[in-house]
Scaffold this motif. Structure first.
Motif, PDB file in Angstrom:
ATOM      1  N   UNK A  42       0.769  -1.283  -0.039  1.00  0.00           N
ATOM      2  CA  UNK A  42       0.141   0.130  -0.079  1.00  0.00           C
ATOM      3  C   UNK A  42       0.788   1.379  -0.103  1.00  0.00           C
ATOM      4  N   UNK A  43       1.843   1.471   0.732  1.00  0.00           N
ATOM      5  CA  UNK A  43       2.812   2.630   0.651  1.00  0.00           C
ATOM      6  C   UNK A  43       3.437   2.884  -0.701  1.00  0.00           C
ATOM      7  N   UNK A  44       3.801   1.830  -1.244  1.00  0.00           N
ATOM      8  CA  UNK A  44       4.148   1.764  -2.958  1.00  0.00           C
ATOM      9  C   UNK A  44       2.872   2.172  -3.656  1.00  0.00           C
ATOM     10  N   UNK A  45       1.838   1.778  -3.451  1.00  0.00           N
ATOM     11  CA  UNK A  45       0.825   2.099  -4.417  1.00  0.00           C
ATOM     12  C   UNK A  45       0.546   3.831  -4.310  1.00  0.00           C
ATOM     13  N   UNK A  46       0.436   4.049  -2.976  1.00  0.00           N
ATOM     14  CA  UNK A  46       0.112   5.477  -2.883  1.00  0.00           C
ATOM     15  C   UNK A  46       1.052   6.467  -3.263  1.00  0.00           C
ATOM     16  N   UNK A  47       2.631   6.048  -3.195  1.00  0.00           N
ATOM     17  CA  UNK A  47       3.628   6.634  -3.691  1.00  0.00           C
ATOM     18  C   UNK A  47       3.489   6.934  -5.143  1.00  0.00           C
ATOM     19  N   UNK A  48       3.331   5.779  -5.893  1.00  0.00           N
ATOM     20  CA  UNK A  48       3.287   5.693  -7.364  1.00  0.00           C
ATOM     21  C   UNK A  48       2.160   6.654  -7.689  1.00  0.00           C
ATOM     22  N   UNK A  49       0.977   6.716  -7.186  1.00  0.00           N
ATOM     23  CA  UNK A  49      -0.131   7.256  -7.594  1.00  0.00           C
ATOM     24  C   UNK A  49       0.090   8.913  -7.434  1.00  0.00           C
ATOM     25  N   UNK A  50       0.706   9.177  -6.423  1.00  0.00           N
ATOM     26  CA  UNK A  50       0.938  10.606  -5.964  1.00  0.00           C
ATOM     27  C   UNK A  50       1.888  11.112  -6.894  1.00  0.00           C
ATOM     28  N   UNK A  51       3.142  10.258  -7.390  1.00  0.00           N
ATOM     29  CA  UNK A  51       4.178  10.812  -8.248  1.00  0.00           C
ATOM     30  C   UNK A  51       3.757  10.977  -9.785  1.00  0.00           C
ATOM     31  N   UNK A  52       2.602   9.929  -9.814  1.00  0.00           N
ATOM     32  CA  UNK A  52       2.129  10.346 -11.392  1.00  0.00           C
ATOM     33  C   UNK A  52       0.895  11.140 -11.535  1.00  0.00           C
ATOM     34  N   UNK A  53      -0.144  10.829 -10.868  1.00  0.00           N
ATOM     35  CA  UNK A  53      -1.581  11.341 -10.878  1.00  0.00           C
ATOM     36  C   UNK A  53      -1.929  11.921  -9.448  1.00  0.00           C
TER      37      UNK A  53
END
Length: 375
Positions: A42-53
């Protein structure tokens, strides 16, 4: 409820930024976030979304995701503080250390150390220094505890040395595993092989860790030889994917695998990682690993595939114990501790125990068929 098997490719594509959050139907986000939490990503998913969209995090479907990731981040930070505490104590006792798995990987291949969730800390010390390491850990609040040795649920030192590859300690909240070798069977890693690992090190953030090639081999062996492909969750495969992306000397990795007779373990781990994350690998690596495989490793590969190797491994380890210790161990195998079932299956006990027993019956049946075929 969405099938986890169908969610895993979507989650992997989001984390590696091969897909963006904008491409995901709003109705899928609830199941996807729950799946990411189960997989420890979950932390990686939030990071990926935050840095792209980043704007999508404001939508109703994702608004709760950052807050849900916070407990994982808090635990990771607490474990990092404990890692510094333990390193200081072990260094004061003049005990060499190599930090393993998440304790090392978070420092090297993740965008931020807190993004690599950890259940516990793993550190390798020399076998001859294990008593001093346990004393040093106790000085900073980490104690051996009943039930801490996997299925065993014992703290008897002779039994642990014969049957396990580490001691598990706790300070009441956090856990640490002090390893004296890297896999749970001496037949899988000789003394010379372990000595080789001690020479494959690097420094990062004040800690000694494995270099990328040794780290890759250790991760592969842990998934394929140690866990016999039972722990193939996305979190561990992401470790391998990110390690490969950071850069691997494939000649050195293949040579190390050949030296250790871990070419099959490396091949399988890379195959699983490539399927999960679309990892780009040199085409020649699989051919090289097969060409370097010895006759004894080919034989072990067959036993691993059939499930026989695990039974033979247990028999070898039981041979080192007294009859009373063997009976105690077998009772623990039949009825393992509740914490072990929860950690392994992430299910209620009334579902977890039948799953475990079904797995053990399957192993016994494969072993029996193997023995009957051999006459």
């Amino acid at each position: 409820m969405s099938n986890p098997l169908s969610l895993s490719p979507i989650l992997a594509a989001l984390i590696t930024k091969r897909r963006t959050a904008a491409e995901i139907p709003p109705s899928l986000w609830g199941a996807l976030i729950a799946h990411a939490e189960r997989e420890g990503l979950l932390p990686m998913l939030v990071w990926a979304v935050k840095t792209t969209t980043p704007d999508i995090l404001k939508t109703p479907e994702l608004a709760a995701a950052p807050a849900a990731a916070v407990p994982h981040t808090i635990r990771s930070l607490a474990l990092r503080r404990a890692q510094h505490r333990l390193e200081t104590a072990l260094r004061a006792a003049a005990i060499p250390t190599i930090w393993l798995k998440g304790a090392a990987l978070g420092l090297t291949i993740y965008p931020d150390p807190a993004l690599r969730p950890m259940i516990d800390l793993d550190v390798l010390v020399p076998f001859e220094a294990i008593e001093g390491a346990l004393r040093a850990a106790e000085e900073v609040g980490f104690h051996l505890y009943e039930g801490g040795q996997g299925t065993l649920g014992v703290i008897d030192k002779a039994a642990v040395a014969a049957l396990m590859h580490h001691y598990q300690l706790s300070d009441g909240t956090l856990s640490v595993e002090i390893h004296f070798t890297l896999v749970n069977d001496p037949a899988l890693l000789s003394a010379n092989g372990l000595a080789w690992f001690w020479m494959q090190t690097a420094q990062m953030g004040g800690f000694t860790i494995f270099n990328p090639e040794a780290s890759l081999l250790h991760l592969a062996a842990h998934l394929i030889l140690h866990d016999r492909e039972q722990g193939l969750d996305l979190r561990h495969l992401l470790d391998i994917h990110l390690l490969v992306e950071r850069g691997i000397d494939w000649t050195a990795a293949a040579a190390g695998a050949a030296r250790l007779e871990w070419t099959y373990a490396l091949e399988r781990a890379l195959q699983h990682t490539q399927r999960a994350f679309g990892t780009i690998l040199p085409e020649s690596i699989f051919i090289t690993l097969k060409n370097e495989r010895t006759a004894s490793e080919w034989a072990r590969q067959g036993k691993l595939i059939s499930g026989v190797e695990g039974v033979e491994r247990t028999a070898r380890r039981l041979g080192k114990l007294s009859w009373a210790a063997r009976v105690a161990f077998l009772l623990r195998v039949i009825i393992p501790r509740q914490g072990y079932i929860r950690e392994r299956y992430h299910l209620p006990l009334f579902k977890g125990y039948p799953r475990y027993w079904q797995h053990m019956v399957g192993i016994a049946w494969r072993w029996l068929r193997y023995r009957l075929r051999r006459g």
